[in-house]
Scaffold this motif. Structure first.
Motif, PDB file in Angstrom:
ATOM      1  N   ILE A 140       0.825  -1.208   0.000  1.00  0.00           N
ATOM      2  CA  ILE A 140       0.000   0.000   0.000  1.00  0.00           C
ATOM      3  C   ILE A 140       0.859   1.258   0.000  1.00  0.00           C
ATOM      4  CG2 ILE A 140      -0.219  -0.070   2.523  1.00  0.00           C
ATOM      5  CD1 ILE A 140      -2.827   1.252   0.010  1.00  0.00           C
ATOM      6  N   TYR A 141       2.009   1.212   0.691  1.00  0.00           N
ATOM      7  CA  TYR A 141       2.898   2.377   0.730  1.00  0.00           C
ATOM      8  C   TYR A 141       3.397   2.716  -0.674  1.00  0.00           C
ATOM      9  CZ  TYR A 141       3.305   2.470   5.856  1.00  0.00           C
ATOM     10  OH  TYR A 141       3.053   2.589   7.200  1.00  0.00           O
ATOM     11  N   TYR A 142       3.803   1.698  -1.405  1.00  0.00           N
ATOM     12  CA  TYR A 142       4.351   1.938  -2.743  1.00  0.00           C
ATOM     13  C   TYR A 142       3.291   2.460  -3.704  1.00  0.00           C
ATOM     14  CZ  TYR A 142       8.359  -0.679  -0.978  1.00  0.00           C
ATOM     15  OH  TYR A 142       9.439  -1.099  -0.243  1.00  0.00           O
ATOM     16  N   PHE A 143       2.087   1.914  -3.610  1.00  0.00           N
ATOM     17  CA  PHE A 143       1.028   2.400  -4.493  1.00  0.00           C
ATOM     18  C   PHE A 143       0.698   3.862  -4.210  1.00  0.00           C
ATOM     19  CE2 PHE A 143      -0.118  -2.183  -5.103  1.00  0.00           C
ATOM     20  CZ  PHE A 143      -0.020  -2.187  -6.493  1.00  0.00           C
ATOM     21  N   LEU A 144       0.639   4.217  -2.923  1.00  0.00           N
ATOM     22  CA  LEU A 144       0.367   5.613  -2.572  1.00  0.00           C
ATOM     23  C   LEU A 144       1.485   6.521  -3.055  1.00  0.00           C
ATOM     24  CD1 LEU A 144      -0.940   5.025   1.054  1.00  0.00           C
ATOM     25  CD2 LEU A 144      -2.312   5.767  -0.896  1.00  0.00           C
ATOM     26  N   HIS A 145       2.700   6.035  -2.980  1.00  0.00           N
ATOM     27  CA  HIS A 145       3.862   6.803  -3.419  1.00  0.00           C
ATOM     28  C   HIS A 145       3.896   6.945  -4.937  1.00  0.00           C
ATOM     29  CE1 HIS A 145       8.338   6.780  -4.426  1.00  0.00           C
ATOM     30  NE2 HIS A 145       8.146   7.940  -3.832  1.00  0.00           N
ATOM     31  N   MET A 146       3.681   5.853  -5.661  1.00  0.00           N
ATOM     32  CA  MET A 146       3.731   5.891  -7.119  1.00  0.00           C
ATOM     33  C   MET A 146       2.619   6.751  -7.703  1.00  0.00           C
ATOM     34  SD  MET A 146       4.817   1.965  -8.048  1.00  0.00           S
ATOM     35  CE  MET A 146       5.194   2.296  -9.772  1.00  0.00           C
ATOM     36  N   SER A 147       1.480   6.812  -7.013  1.00  0.00           N
ATOM     37  CA  SER A 147       0.377   7.628  -7.506  1.00  0.00           C
ATOM     38  C   SER A 147       0.549   9.104  -7.189  1.00  0.00           C
ATOM     39  CB  SER A 147      -0.944   7.130  -6.903  1.00  0.00           C
ATOM     40  OG  SER A 147      -0.962   7.333  -5.500  1.00  0.00           O
ATOM     41  N   GLY A 148       1.562   9.434  -6.381  1.00  0.00           N
ATOM     42  CA  GLY A 148       1.816  10.828  -6.047  1.00  0.00           C
ATOM     43  C   GLY A 148       1.162  11.290  -4.766  1.00  0.00           C
ATOM     44  N   MET A 149       0.547  10.380  -4.029  1.00  0.00           N
ATOM     45  CA  MET A 149      -0.147  10.790  -2.809  1.00  0.00           C
ATOM     46  C   MET A 149       0.770  10.882  -1.605  1.00  0.00           C
ATOM     47  SD  MET A 149      -3.687   8.659  -3.288  1.00  0.00           S
ATOM     48  CE  MET A 149      -4.352   9.317  -1.772  1.00  0.00           C
ATOM     49  N   LEU A 150       1.960  10.270  -1.697  1.00  0.00           N
ATOM     50  CA  LEU A 150       2.971  10.361  -0.645  1.00  0.00           C
ATOM     51  C   LEU A 150       4.282  10.786  -1.264  1.00  0.00           C
ATOM     52  CD1 LEU A 150       2.649   7.300   1.798  1.00  0.00           C
ATOM     53  CD2 LEU A 150       2.334   9.712   2.336  1.00  0.00           C
ATOM     54  N   SER A 151       4.946  11.746  -0.669  1.00  0.00           N
ATOM     55  CA  SER A 151       6.228  12.194  -1.191  1.00  0.00           C
ATOM     56  C   SER A 151       7.322  11.187  -0.879  1.00  0.00           C
ATOM     57  CB  SER A 151       6.601  13.551  -0.601  1.00  0.00           C
ATOM     58  OG  SER A 151       6.853  13.434   0.788  1.00  0.00           O
ATOM     59  N   SER A 152       8.376  11.217  -1.667  1.00  0.00           N
ATOM     60  CA  SER A 152       9.493  10.291  -1.462  1.00  0.00           C
ATOM     61  C   SER A 152      10.160  10.513  -0.122  1.00  0.00           C
ATOM     62  CB  SER A 152      10.522  10.467  -2.592  1.00  0.00           C
ATOM     63  OG  SER A 152       9.962  10.157  -3.843  1.00  0.00           O
ATOM     64  N   ALA A 153      10.218  11.770   0.340  1.00  0.00           N
ATOM     65  CA  ALA A 153      10.894  12.067   1.606  1.00  0.00           C
ATOM     66  C   ALA A 153      10.210  11.381   2.775  1.00  0.00           C
ATOM     67  CB  ALA A 153      10.945  13.578   1.828  1.00  0.00           C
ATOM     68  N   VAL A 154       8.879  11.399   2.801  1.00  0.00           N
ATOM     69  CA  VAL A 154       8.139  10.759   3.890  1.00  0.00           C
ATOM     70  C   VAL A 154       8.304   9.249   3.826  1.00  0.00           C
ATOM     71  CG1 VAL A 154       5.839  10.337   4.839  1.00  0.00           C
ATOM     72  CG2 VAL A 154       6.464  12.631   4.090  1.00  0.00           C
ATOM     73  N   LEU A 155       8.153   8.686   2.633  1.00  0.00           N
ATOM     74  CA  LEU A 155       8.263   7.234   2.499  1.00  0.00           C
ATOM     75  C   LEU A 155       9.681   6.760   2.805  1.00  0.00           C
ATOM     76  CD1 LEU A 155       6.337   4.928   1.681  1.00  0.00           C
ATOM     77  CD2 LEU A 155       7.427   4.964  -0.560  1.00  0.00           C
ATOM     78  N   SER A 156      10.673   7.545   2.410  1.00  0.00           N
ATOM     79  CA  SER A 156      12.059   7.185   2.668  1.00  0.00           C
ATOM     80  C   SER A 156      12.340   7.122   4.166  1.00  0.00           C
ATOM     81  CB  SER A 156      12.998   8.192   1.999  1.00  0.00           C
ATOM     82  OG  SER A 156      14.343   7.860   2.230  1.00  0.00           O
ATOM     83  N   THR A 157      11.722   8.001   4.929  1.00  0.00           N
ATOM     84  CA  THR A 157      11.900   7.973   6.378  1.00  0.00           C
ATOM     85  C   THR A 157      11.351   6.684   6.969  1.00  0.00           C
ATOM     86  OG1 THR A 157      11.782  10.391   6.499  1.00  0.00           O
ATOM     87  CG2 THR A 157      11.410   9.184   8.529  1.00  0.00           C
ATOM     88  N   VAL A 158      10.234   6.216   6.432  1.00  0.00           N
ATOM     89  CA  VAL A 158       9.644   4.965   6.912  1.00  0.00           C
ATOM     90  C   VAL A 158      10.544   3.784   6.559  1.00  0.00           C
ATOM     91  CG1 VAL A 158       7.645   3.439   6.770  1.00  0.00           C
ATOM     92  CG2 VAL A 158       7.319   5.913   6.734  1.00  0.00           C
ATOM     93  N   ALA A 159      11.078   3.775   5.342  1.00  0.00           N
ATOM     94  CA  ALA A 159      11.884   2.645   4.882  1.00  0.00           C
ATOM     95  C   ALA A 159      13.283   2.644   5.485  1.00  0.00           C
ATOM     96  CB  ALA A 159      11.977   2.670   3.359  1.00  0.00           C
ATOM     97  N   ASN A 160      13.910   3.823   5.562  1.00  0.00           N
ATOM     98  CA  ASN A 160      15.314   3.921   5.967  1.00  0.00           C
ATOM     99  C   ASN A 160      15.512   4.325   7.411  1.00  0.00           C
ATOM    100  OD1 ASN A 160      15.929   3.371   3.285  1.00  0.00           O
ATOM    101  ND2 ASN A 160      16.057   5.533   2.734  1.00  0.00           N
ATOM    102  N   ARG A 161      14.442   4.759   8.065  1.00  0.00           N
ATOM    103  CA  ARG A 161      14.533   5.267   9.437  1.00  0.00           C
ATOM    104  C   ARG A 161      15.487   6.453   9.519  1.00  0.00           C
ATOM    105  NH1 ARG A 161      12.456   0.789  12.483  1.00  0.00           N
ATOM    106  NH2 ARG A 161      11.246  -0.391  10.987  1.00  0.00           N
ATOM    107  N   GLN A 162      15.523   7.253   8.470  1.00  0.00           N
ATOM    108  CA  GLN A 162      16.400   8.425   8.428  1.00  0.00           C
ATOM    109  C   GLN A 162      15.619   9.639   7.933  1.00  0.00           C
ATOM    110  OE1 GLN A 162      19.506   7.307   5.693  1.00  0.00           O
ATOM    111  NE2 GLN A 162      20.754   6.333   7.279  1.00  0.00           N
ATOM    112  N   ILE A 163      15.844  10.779   8.565  1.00  0.00           N
ATOM    113  CA  ILE A 163      15.430  12.075   8.024  1.00  0.00           C
ATOM    114  C   ILE A 163      16.704  12.791   7.632  1.00  0.00           C
ATOM    115  CG2 ILE A 163      14.366  14.299   8.528  1.00  0.00           C
ATOM    116  CD1 ILE A 163      12.496  12.906  10.456  1.00  0.00           C
ATOM    117  N   VAL A 164      16.875  13.028   6.345  1.00  0.00           N
ATOM    118  CA  VAL A 164      18.125  13.590   5.831  1.00  0.00           C
ATOM    119  C   VAL A 164      17.872  15.013   5.350  1.00  0.00           C
ATOM    120  CG1 VAL A 164      20.016  13.303   4.197  1.00  0.00           C
ATOM    121  CG2 VAL A 164      18.862  11.274   5.134  1.00  0.00           C
ATOM    122  N   ASP A 165      18.624  15.961   5.882  1.00  0.00           N
ATOM    123  CA  ASP A 165      18.481  17.364   5.521  1.00  0.00           C
ATOM    124  C   ASP A 165      19.773  17.900   4.932  1.00  0.00           C
ATOM    125  OD1 ASP A 165      15.881  17.538   6.308  1.00  0.00           O
ATOM    126  OD2 ASP A 165      16.285  18.440   8.261  1.00  0.00           O
TER     127      ASP A 165
END
Length: 743
Positions: free
Chosen positions: A342-367
């Motif tokens: 479900i995360y990937y579908f929401l991301h691919m459709s543009g409903m979730l930004s890559s930055a938010v999803l990346s934090t979930v997958a990588n456990r990192q907030i990169v600035d």
């Protein structure tokens, strides 16, 4: 497409000196090699072919045009005008060859490698950019060229996200976003054993190293009616490489940010010399285990194993898609955890930004640092990091994924810090906040909103919080999303009465927001309130250089305060900005955009959680929305979609500087001074209303918290006198008497 808070608070520990910024690389040695192998053919050869368009190539082409035509555009706007020109050109080419292209934009990148963070090659802060002060006489061609050379412009996260979203509105193309690299996702389409496949790809040279891709189209030109391409066979034959060696060589030679992030300086040798030494030594010329070798080895493995999303909704490595195996531990370390589909579908459709999803997958907030950096940027980042963390947890908890919520620790990586040990900071799991639902059953958006819903429209529902609700219409769902966003920000109060009945009401922040009577401007009013709450909006000079210990305090500067405040107000441009640029406003814009981006992420996350609750709550009945319906009807209408510019602030600065020379700030004079504005009279007319709303907001907040908001109120009063005078000069026949009510 539109344009009591437990999360806010400082964390202290600011750096004592400004950081260095990594030197960007100008040229790619890979392109030096590949350009010698280019072949051409007539565009007619592509007629009717299934064509994939690489989003990285789109960004690359726009960046090339930026560096030629709009060298300072990142200082004023996240999206250069040449972006629209390039997209229109590509659509025209695809129509010409009678194909329905599929644009695939990049998603998440590699995880931040701790060793790489220490390998950055620093340089001093942008000295010429800091000389830009918005003054027309000082804005010489020499300074413009020197500043643009320092800037080395490219698209940032905001620009790339907006271009992706904008492309979705073209009716003649299909647009999606890859879960990770667009290169790998497109490479999966070349698996002829699968139903979903393409015949050709228009993309970057790096794609030649991917499994399944035999040639890459790198240019399509309507004027000459030709296209250029490079083949894998020619590349291997010319340089004496095997297909197994190709990913390593491409990763070693590429300067693309997907393979070279953080930026590492190019090897001190030409591309051909690298290949010669590589063949002689059998390893990287810099030596086995060198920083360049480690970077190339990691990139080569990423090229081979980057995860892709299958038509069945499974996220698998590209190598597995083509029948090979993959080291799972390496995959998890470099691309993060595999997420539920479900995360990937929401991301691919543009409903979730890559930055938010990346934090979930990588456990990192990169600035990273903004284009014009300052110490205050770190203060803002520390104020809003708790909110950003809470947004991620709202997503994980809202989608009810227990495997993700257990021991979900996040590391905040601040790449702008000089001290390597100070770049990483562990973020503790925030308190769980369960957002209420809202009774929107009687809500109807005003007819003139054309189906959109704005923050000011939903404020009358402040007392309608409830435990459960359904949102059968688009308007009701949008209203609920905006109410939840405001609720998390502390705009409503909650109390539990007898029999567990919940009562909600307006807080001082929603009372302040009520003063914004123009619905389309209410999202900018929310941003203004948050800029005030985080102490971002002041008149203090930004610390782009280290303050000396004996530096005296600066006098009150209402002009600076007014230009910063109104820099968040949107104006319409007809073309790229050619007027003077202010480094101070650009630095302030970087801070405002970080907050603006966070508010956008908040609305995205709440919208997808609301969607999933709707689907889950439907039980055996038909869900109220599908993902496709949601992304079509609701996602484009979410606020904070259009990246901020600072052009209006530059105009306000000019008005304040010439307020005693009326002929210099007449409407005719301003239209000559700022020829890039499309509808300057209309924009300025509305801007005075926004200024009035801002005054009422500051007045309301100041009455509630004089200590925090008192300085802003004093500054506004000082600037207000000049704004009244400016309104009389610019609009002598218009009635702006309401401005005097703030005196």
């Amino acid at each position: 497409m539109r344009g009591g808070n437990p999360m806010m608070g400082g964390m202290g520990g600011l750096p004592q000196q400004m950081p260095h910024i990594p030197m960007p690389n100008q040229t790619s040695m890979l392109s030096q090699l590949a350009e010698n192998l280019l072949k051409t053919g007539p565009l007619s050869e592509l007629t009717g072919k299934k064509l994939a368009v690489d989003g990285c190539k789109v960004f690359e082409s726009i960046t090339v045009q930026m560096r030629i035509e709009e060298k300072l555009s990142p200082l004023t706007a996240a999206v250069p005008s040449c972006a629209y020109v390039e997209l229109s050109r590509l659509v025209a080419v695809c129509k010409h060859i009678q194909t329905l292209p599929e644009f695939v934009f990049p998603g998440m990148s590699l995880t931040m490698n701790p060793k790489d963070k220490e390998a950055q090659k620093p340089r001093d802060h942008n000295q010429n950019i800091l000389l830009l002060n918005g003054n027309r006489a000082q804005f010489t061609e020499k300074l413009r060229n020197e500043a643009s050379a320092e800037l080395n412009p490219s698209l940032d996260e905001d620009g790339e996200n907006y271009i992706f979203s904008y492309t979705k509105f073209y009716p003649d193309i299909q647009t999606t976003r890859a879960p990770y690299w667009s290169w790998a996702q497109i490479a999966s389409y070349f698996n002829r054993d699968q139903i979903h496949h393409v015949d050709e790809v228009y993309g970057c040279y790096e794609m030649i190293a991917f499994r399944g891709i035999d040639r890459v189209i790198t240019r399509m030109d309507l004027e000459t009616d030709t296209y250029s391409f490079v083949t894998k066979a020619d590349f291997l034959h010319c340089f004496g490489l095997t297909e197994r060696e190709l990913p390593y060589v491409v990763a070693a030679l590429s300067m693309h940010k997907l393979l070279n992030d953080p930026p590492m300086s190019a090897m001190p040798m030409p591309a051909f010399e690298f290949l010669s030494r590589y063949r002689d030594l059998g390893c990287h010329p810099a030596g086995k285990g060198s920083s360049h070798d480690l970077r190339a080895a990691r990139g080569a493995l990423a090229i081979q194993h980057c995860p892709i999303l299958t038509p069945e909704g499974q996220c698998v490595p590209l190598s597995v898609w083509y029948g090979q195996s993959v080291p799972k531990k390496w995959l998890r370390m470099n691309f993060g955890s595999v997420l539920p589909p479900i995360y990937y579908f929401l991301h691919m459709s543009g409903m979730l930004s890559s930055a938010v999803l990346s934090t979930v997958a990588n456990r990192q907030i990169v600035d990273s640092a903004p284009a014009v950096d300052c110490v205050e940027f770190r203060q803002v980042a520390e104020y809003i990091i708790p909110l950003r963390t809470q947004i991620v947890f709202q997503l994980v908890q809202g989608l009810r994924m227990p495997q993700l919520t257990q021991a979900f620790d996040i590391t905040w990586i601040r790449r702008y810090n000089n001290n390597g040990s100070g770049r990483e900071m562990p973020i503790l799991q925030p308190p769980q906040i369960k957002l209420d639902e809202w009774n929107t059953s009687d809500f109807r958006a005003p007819a003139h909103n054309a189906g959109s819903v704005y923050f000011s429209d939903v404020l009358p529902l402040a007392q309608h919080a409830m435990q459960q609700a359904h949102y059968p219409s688009t308007e009701q769902a949008l209203a609920a999303i905006l109410l939840k966003a405001l609720d998390l920000l502390g705009y409503f109060t909650h109390a539990t009465q007898a029999h567990n009945a919940e009562v909600s009401g307006a807080s001082v922040y929603s009372n302040a927001l009520e003063h914004c009577k123009t619905a389309t401007l209410s999202e900018y009013a929310v941003l203004l309130i948050e800029l005030l709450r985080t102490k971002t909006l002041t008149d203090k000079p930004l610390s782009v250089n280290v303050p000396r210990p004996n530096q005296t305090s600066q006098p009150v500067n209402p002009a600076l305060f007014a230009s910063r405040l109104l820099s968040i107000y949107p104006i319409t441009l007809a073309k790229s900005w050619t007027a003077p640029v202010s480094a101070d406003l650009c630095a302030f814009n970087g801070m405002a955009r970080s907050l603006h981006r966070t508010l956008r992420s908040l609305c995205e996350v709440i919208s997808v959680v609301t969607l999933c609750d709707s689907i889950e709550g439907s039980g055996s009945s038909k869900p109220q929305y599908t993902i496709n319906q949601y992304q079509k009807d609701i996602q484009p209408k979410l606020p904070f979609a259009t990246p901020l510019m600072c052009c209006s602030g530059i105009i306000v600065q000019y008005i304040f500087e010439h307020i005693n020379i009326p002929k210099e700030i007449s409407m005719e004079a301003l239209m000559i001074a700022f020829p890039d504005c499309l509808q300057l009279p209309n924009d300025l007319y509305s801007m005075f209303y926004f200024w009035y709303y801002a005054g009422m907001i500051i007045q309301t907040l100041s009455m509630d918290d004089p200590e925090l908001m008192g300085p802003a109120s004093t500054l506004f009063s000082s600037a207000h006198v000049i704004m009244i005078k400016a309104s009389q000069i610019l609009f002598p026949t218009s009635d702006f008497s309401f401005l005097k009510s703030l005196m």
